[in-house]
Motif scaffolding. Structure first.
Motif, PDB file in Angstrom:
ATOM      1  N   GLU A 179       0.846  -1.195   0.000  1.00  0.00           N
ATOM      2  CA  GLU A 179       0.000   0.000   0.000  1.00  0.00           C
ATOM      3  C   GLU A 179       0.880   1.244   0.000  1.00  0.00           C
ATOM      4  O   GLU A 179       1.928   1.282   0.652  1.00  0.00           O
ATOM      5  N   HIS A 180       0.449   2.275  -0.725  1.00  0.00           N
ATOM      6  CA  HIS A 180       1.183   3.539  -0.756  1.00  0.00           C
ATOM      7  C   HIS A 180       1.280   4.082   0.675  1.00  0.00           C
ATOM      8  O   HIS A 180       0.310   4.000   1.454  1.00  0.00           O
ATOM      9  N   PRO A 181       2.433   4.636   1.069  1.00  0.00           N
ATOM     10  CA  PRO A 181       2.601   5.112   2.455  1.00  0.00           C
ATOM     11  C   PRO A 181       1.590   6.172   2.871  1.00  0.00           C
ATOM     12  O   PRO A 181       1.202   6.225   4.038  1.00  0.00           O
ATOM     13  N   HIS A 182       1.142   7.013   1.942  1.00  0.00           N
ATOM     14  CA  HIS A 182       0.152   8.023   2.310  1.00  0.00           C
ATOM     15  C   HIS A 182      -1.202   7.378   2.588  1.00  0.00           C
ATOM     16  O   HIS A 182      -1.930   7.815   3.489  1.00  0.00           O
ATOM     17  N   ASP A 202       5.071  13.238   5.436  1.00  0.00           N
ATOM     18  CA  ASP A 202       4.401  12.124   6.121  1.00  0.00           C
ATOM     19  C   ASP A 202       3.541  12.557   7.299  1.00  0.00           C
ATOM     20  O   ASP A 202       3.357  11.819   8.266  1.00  0.00           O
ATOM     21  N   ALA A 254      -1.544   4.335   3.744  1.00  0.00           N
ATOM     22  CA  ALA A 254      -1.336   3.670   5.033  1.00  0.00           C
ATOM     23  C   ALA A 254      -1.448   4.668   6.183  1.00  0.00           C
ATOM     24  O   ALA A 254      -2.013   4.347   7.240  1.00  0.00           O
ATOM     25  N   LEU A 255      -0.946   5.890   5.996  1.00  0.00           N
ATOM     26  CA  LEU A 255      -1.038   6.941   7.008  1.00  0.00           C
ATOM     27  C   LEU A 255      -2.503   7.267   7.310  1.00  0.00           C
ATOM     28  O   LEU A 255      -2.906   7.368   8.470  1.00  0.00           O
TER      29      LEU A 255
END
Length: 134
Positions: A3-6, A111, A8-9
């Motif tokens: 999953e893209h980190p954004h 992030d 996931a955030l």
């Protein structure tokens, strides 16, 4: 694929909100984050600053006697610092309940969430549910 980190955030934020974990949620926002809520109710407007946003969330819970909850349906990152989430929110207030689809549009820098724009399926119904400041 991961999953893209954004994305996931944002998922992490929804999970923290659902658990009432405001410390984790606070860690995901910049200190000067802004939340924009639609409509003309007591819950509408521009909420500036992490602590004020957390107080706004506490008021959601207060006004619904702790029944406010959000069910995340999906998350869509653009890979350029924006994420759109789609959810369904529920709550009971007095003798009235509500269930409505909505979403959030996040701007993410370094992030961290810096700006959150909220949209709802029916602004008039949302306004009627939240009412004016008492």
């Amino acid at each position: 694929m991961a999953e893209h980190p954004h994305a996931a955030l944002v998922r992490k934020g929804y999970e923290a909100f659902g658990r009432g974990d405001m410390e984790t949620l606070a860690d995901l926002m910049t200190g000067d984050c802004v939340h924009h809520a639609p409509g003309e109710s007591q819950m509408s407007g521009h909420v500036k600053g992490r602590e004020n946003i957390l107080a706004h969330f506490a008021k959601l819970m207060e006004l619904t006697n702790g029944t406010f909850r959000v069910e995340l349906l999906d998350v869509y990152p653009d890979g350029r610092g924006h994420v759109m989430s789609v959810h369904k929110w529920h709550g009971d207030r007095g003798d009235r309940g509500i269930e409505m689809k909505g979403g959030l549009f996040f701007t993410i820098v370094g992030d961290k969430m810096t700006d959150v724009d909220e949209c709802v399926a029916d602004i008039d119904e949302s306004d009627a549910f939240w009412g004016q400041a008492e």
